[in-house]
Design a protein around this motif. Structure first.
Motif, PDB file in Angstrom:
ATOM      1  N   ALA A  46      71.122  -0.775 -31.514  1.00 55.50           N
ATOM      2  CA  ALA A  46      71.175  -0.586 -30.062  1.00 55.50           C
ATOM      3  C   ALA A  46      70.729  -1.841 -29.328  1.00 55.50           C
ATOM      4  O   ALA A  46      71.357  -2.287 -28.358  1.00 55.50           O
ATOM      5  CB  ALA A  46      70.292   0.600 -29.667  1.00 55.50           C
ATOM      6  N   TRP A  47      69.643  -2.419 -29.794  1.00 52.92           N
ATOM      7  CA  TRP A  47      69.071  -3.613 -29.175  1.00 52.92           C
ATOM      8  C   TRP A  47      70.023  -4.802 -29.266  1.00 52.92           C
ATOM      9  O   TRP A  47      70.327  -5.476 -28.277  1.00 52.92           O
ATOM     10  CB  TRP A  47      67.750  -3.893 -29.868  1.00 52.92           C
ATOM     11  N   ASN A  48      70.530  -5.064 -30.470  1.00 53.21           N
ATOM     12  CA  ASN A  48      71.273  -6.291 -30.698  1.00 53.21           C
ATOM     13  C   ASN A  48      72.724  -6.214 -30.269  1.00 53.21           C
ATOM     14  O   ASN A  48      73.316  -7.247 -29.919  1.00 53.21           O
ATOM     15  CB  ASN A  48      71.146  -6.705 -32.163  1.00 53.21           C
ATOM     16  N   VAL A  49      73.330  -5.033 -30.282  1.00 53.95           N
ATOM     17  CA  VAL A  49      74.672  -4.919 -29.694  1.00 53.95           C
ATOM     18  C   VAL A  49      74.596  -5.266 -28.210  1.00 53.95           C
ATOM     19  O   VAL A  49      75.416  -6.031 -27.681  1.00 53.95           O
ATOM     20  CB  VAL A  49      75.239  -3.509 -29.906  1.00 53.95           C
ATOM     21  N   THR A  50      73.605  -4.700 -27.528  1.00 54.33           N
ATOM     22  CA  THR A  50      73.423  -5.023 -26.106  1.00 54.33           C
ATOM     23  C   THR A  50      73.192  -6.520 -25.910  1.00 54.33           C
ATOM     24  O   THR A  50      73.765  -7.144 -25.006  1.00 54.33           O
ATOM     25  CB  THR A  50      72.229  -4.231 -25.530  1.00 54.33           C
ATOM     26  N   ASN A  51      72.370  -7.093 -26.762  1.00 51.93           N
ATOM     27  CA  ASN A  51      72.040  -8.513 -26.659  1.00 51.93           C
ATOM     28  C   ASN A  51      73.282  -9.385 -26.824  1.00 51.93           C
ATOM     29  O   ASN A  51      73.555 -10.267 -25.993  1.00 51.93           O
ATOM     30  CB  ASN A  51      70.998  -8.861 -27.722  1.00 51.93           C
ATOM     31  N   TYR A  52      74.059  -9.150 -27.880  1.00 53.63           N
ATOM     32  CA  TYR A  52      75.176 -10.041 -28.168  1.00 53.63           C
ATOM     33  C   TYR A  52      76.369  -9.798 -27.258  1.00 53.63           C
ATOM     34  O   TYR A  52      77.156 -10.720 -27.003  1.00 53.63           O
ATOM     35  CB  TYR A  52      75.562  -9.936 -29.644  1.00 53.63           C
ATOM     36  N   SER A  96      68.209   3.400 -23.757  1.00 53.99           N
ATOM     37  CA  SER A  96      69.348   4.056 -24.412  1.00 53.99           C
ATOM     38  C   SER A  96      70.167   4.880 -23.419  1.00 53.99           C
ATOM     39  O   SER A  96      71.405   4.836 -23.428  1.00 53.99           O
ATOM     40  CB  SER A  96      68.840   4.958 -25.541  1.00 53.99           C
ATOM     41  N   VAL A  97      69.487   5.634 -22.564  1.00 57.15           N
ATOM     42  CA  VAL A  97      70.193   6.467 -21.582  1.00 57.15           C
ATOM     43  C   VAL A  97      70.954   5.595 -20.586  1.00 57.15           C
ATOM     44  O   VAL A  97      72.074   5.925 -20.180  1.00 57.15           O
ATOM     45  CB  VAL A  97      69.197   7.394 -20.851  1.00 57.15           C
ATOM     46  N   SER A  98      70.374   4.460 -20.205  1.00 58.62           N
ATOM     47  CA  SER A  98      71.069   3.576 -19.266  1.00 58.62           C
ATOM     48  C   SER A  98      72.358   3.038 -19.885  1.00 58.62           C
ATOM     49  O   SER A  98      73.375   2.884 -19.191  1.00 58.62           O
ATOM     50  CB  SER A  98      70.160   2.427 -18.840  1.00 58.62           C
ATOM     51  N   LEU A  99      72.371   2.762 -21.185  1.00 58.67           N
ATOM     52  CA  LEU A  99      73.606   2.320 -21.844  1.00 58.67           C
ATOM     53  C   LEU A  99      74.632   3.446 -21.892  1.00 58.67           C
ATOM     54  O   LEU A  99      75.827   3.226 -21.664  1.00 58.67           O
ATOM     55  CB  LEU A  99      73.300   1.838 -23.260  1.00 58.67           C
ATOM     56  N   LEU A 100      74.162   4.654 -22.214  1.00 58.27           N
ATOM     57  CA  LEU A 100      75.083   5.798 -22.288  1.00 58.27           C
ATOM     58  C   LEU A 100      75.768   6.058 -20.953  1.00 58.27           C
ATOM     59  O   LEU A 100      76.985   6.282 -20.889  1.00 58.27           O
ATOM     60  CB  LEU A 100      74.324   7.049 -22.725  1.00 58.27           C
ATOM     61  N   LEU A 101      75.007   6.040 -19.889  1.00 62.71           N
ATOM     62  CA  LEU A 101      75.544   6.417 -18.581  1.00 62.71           C
ATOM     63  C   LEU A 101      76.193   5.254 -17.839  1.00 62.71           C
ATOM     64  O   LEU A 101      77.142   5.460 -17.079  1.00 62.71           O
ATOM     65  CB  LEU A 101      74.423   7.008 -17.714  1.00 62.71           C
ATOM     66  N   LEU A 102      75.685   4.038 -18.054  1.00 61.61           N
ATOM     67  CA  LEU A 102      76.119   2.909 -17.227  1.00 61.61           C
ATOM     68  C   LEU A 102      76.791   1.788 -18.010  1.00 61.61           C
ATOM     69  O   LEU A 102      77.178   0.771 -17.420  1.00 61.61           O
ATOM     70  CB  LEU A 102      74.913   2.331 -16.482  1.00 61.61           C
ATOM     71  N   GLY A 103      76.950   1.948 -19.338  1.00 65.55           N
ATOM     72  CA  GLY A 103      77.575   0.900 -20.138  1.00 65.55           C
ATOM     73  C   GLY A 103      78.985   0.582 -19.684  1.00 65.55           C
ATOM     74  O   GLY A 103      79.346  -0.583 -19.439  1.00 65.55           O
ATOM     75  N   LEU A 104      79.812   1.616 -19.543  1.00 59.78           N
ATOM     76  CA  LEU A 104      81.197   1.395 -19.112  1.00 59.78           C
ATOM     77  C   LEU A 104      81.277   0.985 -17.641  1.00 59.78           C
ATOM     78  O   LEU A 104      81.999   0.026 -17.310  1.00 59.78           O
ATOM     79  CB  LEU A 104      82.027   2.648 -19.379  1.00 59.78           C
ATOM     80  N   PRO A 105      80.549   1.637 -16.717  1.00 62.32           N
ATOM     81  CA  PRO A 105      80.562   1.152 -15.325  1.00 62.32           C
ATOM     82  C   PRO A 105      80.118  -0.299 -15.176  1.00 62.32           C
ATOM     83  O   PRO A 105      80.617  -1.016 -14.308  1.00 62.32           O
ATOM     84  CB  PRO A 105      79.579   2.106 -14.617  1.00 62.32           C
ATOM     85  N   SER A 106      79.177  -0.750 -16.016  1.00 57.70           N
ATOM     86  CA  SER A 106      78.744  -2.147 -15.921  1.00 57.70           C
ATOM     87  C   SER A 106      79.884  -3.095 -16.254  1.00 57.70           C
ATOM     88  O   SER A 106      80.001  -4.180 -15.661  1.00 57.70           O
ATOM     89  CB  SER A 106      77.546  -2.399 -16.838  1.00 57.70           C
ATOM     90  N   ALA A 158      68.992  -2.731 -19.559  1.00 63.62           N
ATOM     91  CA  ALA A 158      68.986  -2.019 -20.842  1.00 63.62           C
ATOM     92  C   ALA A 158      68.432  -2.906 -21.950  1.00 63.62           C
ATOM     93  O   ALA A 158      67.619  -2.467 -22.776  1.00 63.62           O
ATOM     94  CB  ALA A 158      70.406  -1.569 -21.179  1.00 63.62           C
ATOM     95  N   LEU A 159      68.858  -4.161 -21.953  1.00 60.54           N
ATOM     96  CA  LEU A 159      68.353  -5.091 -22.962  1.00 60.54           C
ATOM     97  C   LEU A 159      66.846  -5.277 -22.816  1.00 60.54           C
ATOM     98  O   LEU A 159      66.120  -5.360 -23.814  1.00 60.54           O
ATOM     99  CB  LEU A 159      69.077  -6.432 -22.829  1.00 60.54           C
ATOM    100  N   LEU A 160      66.360  -5.341 -21.595  1.00 62.94           N
ATOM    101  CA  LEU A 160      64.932  -5.509 -21.346  1.00 62.94           C
ATOM    102  C   LEU A 160      64.122  -4.384 -21.979  1.00 62.94           C
ATOM    103  O   LEU A 160      63.064  -4.623 -22.569  1.00 62.94           O
ATOM    104  CB  LEU A 160      64.685  -5.549 -19.835  1.00 62.94           C
ATOM    105  N   CYS A 161      64.596  -3.150 -21.852  1.00 59.81           N
ATOM    106  CA  CYS A 161      63.862  -2.008 -22.403  1.00 59.81           C
ATOM    107  C   CYS A 161      63.697  -2.135 -23.918  1.00 59.81           C
ATOM    108  O   CYS A 161      62.641  -1.795 -24.469  1.00 59.81           O
ATOM    109  CB  CYS A 161      64.585  -0.707 -22.063  1.00 59.81           C
ATOM    110  N   PHE A 162      64.738  -2.620 -24.591  1.00 57.94           N
ATOM    111  CA  PHE A 162      64.641  -2.797 -26.044  1.00 57.94           C
ATOM    112  C   PHE A 162      63.842  -4.045 -26.404  1.00 57.94           C
ATOM    113  O   PHE A 162      62.990  -4.020 -27.291  1.00 57.94           O
ATOM    114  CB  PHE A 162      66.045  -2.894 -26.663  1.00 57.94           C
ATOM    115  N   ALA A 163      64.119  -5.148 -25.716  1.00 52.28           N
ATOM    116  CA  ALA A 163      63.507  -6.422 -26.084  1.00 52.28           C
ATOM    117  C   ALA A 163      62.001  -6.422 -25.871  1.00 52.28           C
ATOM    118  O   ALA A 163      61.260  -7.065 -26.627  1.00 52.28           O
ATOM    119  CB  ALA A 163      64.152  -7.557 -25.278  1.00 52.28           C
ATOM    120  N   ALA A 164      61.522  -5.715 -24.863  1.00 51.61           N
ATOM    121  CA  ALA A 164      60.089  -5.713 -24.567  1.00 51.61           C
ATOM    122  C   ALA A 164      59.288  -4.865 -25.538  1.00 51.61           C
ATOM    123  O   ALA A 164      58.089  -5.112 -25.739  1.00 51.61           O
ATOM    124  CB  ALA A 164      59.860  -5.212 -23.137  1.00 51.61           C
TER     125      ALA A 164
END
Length: 480
Positions: free
Chosen positions: A265-271, A333-343, A364-370
């Motif tokens: 979850a973290w690294n897919v968002t990152n890359y 995780s919830v922010s990716l589920l709901l807002l991944g496609l709109p982003s 979303a990346l911040l939540c995982f990276a921190a």
């Protein structure tokens, strides 16, 4: 003979580490991470600016895909680096291996800046780049998980989230430094100069950055947890790679799956954000007649988002020490589920939309990276911590995350569907949510197999005599 791998090893007293030593260890890990991820990240930004034309000038619309494929090649050998360097760090210590990874990465990055172009030596040029990228991937296989382990094992239990977030602060600084230098080059150099020699400069700057990281890490002592392991049960620090796998499968299978899910979850968002989006904005969208950006503006937007993350990441890490890791991981995780496609839709909606879309991904990346840097080391005991994290981290990153930009690029090119980045982000959110649900909260708890750890700065000040001498057993206050 291998002793019982129960992480609840006998620990009967609190370990105290000097506050200055903790700061020095955190600084060394963070600055080393700056060097490592500056080196690793500049390829991402130069891919969208120059490298496709330098090394794949005759590939047409597939040039960007081939360049991203060379980026992904580094992830093919990251598991090998993890297999070798991770268990080695559990045998000879964290600091020696981490010094070697920075040295190898700096050398490989400097060599990248010396590779002749395709026009000079033909097909040999991209093949040399491919080999050097593999060296970088091998180094990265032992770098990040070693830095995670080092910081976690030095951090006091009540501040592990805060100090762990500094590691990702260093990662963001490295990426931002690379992106910022690339932005400056695009702004000040004519296109011909950029393609001829300008693209080499960021790679050559890796030399002083790497030397700084090596110097700081070589001055560090081993972590308190590793020293405790050597003193208590030296045999645990000499086990074979096969034995590490056996222990993982038999005792820590669920922990490995939870760690793998969070890593994906973290690294897919990152890359997606740091590697694919620059190409998406500057190349893919204009090629499909959509509103994209110039190369310079695309990189500038990336830098802006990362600077925003830099301003708050350590505060989010500190917040996790108060409220726990799970709430923050679930939020991301919830922010990716709901807002991944709109982003991703917003990236096609002009400059304002692009800024909003990038900020959503950045949040979303911040939540995982921190939080993840302090979460993952708590899942495994000291004697297999570095090796386990290196194996698991690099496997899941290589298979599912590092290949994401290339797979998305191929999918978009073959189908013409521009929503593929959003589909990937939704999948990452689903995996992260399931993993966070099964995660056991570790905030404020000692690491498995190690004594509770605190800083000397957190201890009460000693009572002094009238002459200013510390009293070991101060006299009882007389009764009235």
């Amino acid at each position: 003979m291998i002793m019982n791998p129960d992480p609840r090893a006998s620990v009967d007293q609190v370990a105290v580490v000097d506050a200055q030593t903790i700061r020095r260890a955190t600084t060394a890990a963070t600055l080393g991470n700056v060097a490592e991820w500056y080196d690793f990240g500049i390829y991402s930004y130069l891919a969208a600016i120059a490298l496709d034309r330098v090394f794949f000038p005759d590939a047409g619309e597939w040039a960007a895909v081939f360049t991203l494929g060379t980026f992904a090649a580094a992830f093919l050998v990251r598991p090998l680096g993890g297999l070798i360097l991770g268990p080695l760090g559990d045998r000879i210590g964290r600091t020696r291996v981490l010094s070697a990874t920075v040295l190898l990465m700096a050398m490989a990055t400097a060599l990248l800046g010396l590779v002749p172009s395709y026009g000079a030596i033909g097909i040999a040029a991209p093949l040399i780049v491919l080999f050097i990228r593999m060296l970088q991937g091998f180094s990265a296989g032992g770098e990040y998980t070693g830095a995670l382990t080092l910081v976690a094992e030095y951090a006091p239990d009540r501040r592990r989230g805060f100090l762990g977030s500094w590691l990702e602060f260093g990662t963001l600084v490295g990426y931002t430094l690379g992106a910022g230098i690339c932005t400056i080059l695009v702004a000040v150099l004519p296109a011909d100069d950029l393609l001829t020699w300008g693209w080499r400069l960021p790679f050559m700057l890796a030399i002083p950055v790497g030397i700084t990281g090596i110097y700081l890490r070589m001055r560090l002592e081993e972590t308190p947890a590793f020293r405790q392991l050597i003193e208590r049960s030296p045999a645990m620090a000499t086990m074979s790679l096969r034995r590490v796998f056996q222990i993982l499968v038999n005792h820590y299978r669920s922990a490995a799956l939870i760690a793998g899910g969070l890593i994906v979850a973290w690294n897919v968002t990152n890359y997606v954000l740091t590697n694919y989006v620059p190409t998406y904005l500057a190349g893919t969208l204009p090629a499909y007649g959509k509103s994209g950006t110039s190369e310079a503006l695309s990189t500038t937007l990336q830098v802006t988002v990362m600077l925003a993350m830099l301003c708050v990441i350590v505060f989010v890490g500190k917040l996790s020490d108060r409220i726990g890791r799970k709430p923050i991981l679930i939020t991301g995780s919830v922010s990716l589920l709901l807002l991944g496609l709109p982003s991703v839709w917003l990236l096609r909606a002009g400059l304002t939309g692009q800024v909003l879309g990038l900020l959503i991904m950045g949040f979303a990346l911040l939540c995982f990276a921190a939080v993840t840097p302090s979460t993952l080391p708590a899942l495994f005991p000291t004697f297999i911590r570095y090796g386990s994290l290196a194996i698991i981290f690099n496997f899941f990153v290589s298979v599912f995350a590092g290949t994401a930009p290339t797979v998305i690029g191929v999918a978009v090119t073959t189908t013409g569907n521009l929503d593929w980045p959003g589909y990937y982000l939704i999948g990452a959110g689903a995996i992260g949510l399931v993993s966070a649900f099964f995660l056991k909260e570790s905030a404020g708890q000692p690491l498995a197999g190690a004594a509770p750890l605190t800083s000397s700065a957190d201890l009460p000040a000693p009572k002094l005599s009238k002459d200013g001498v510390p009293l070991e057993n101060p006299p009882a206050r007389p009764r009235r």
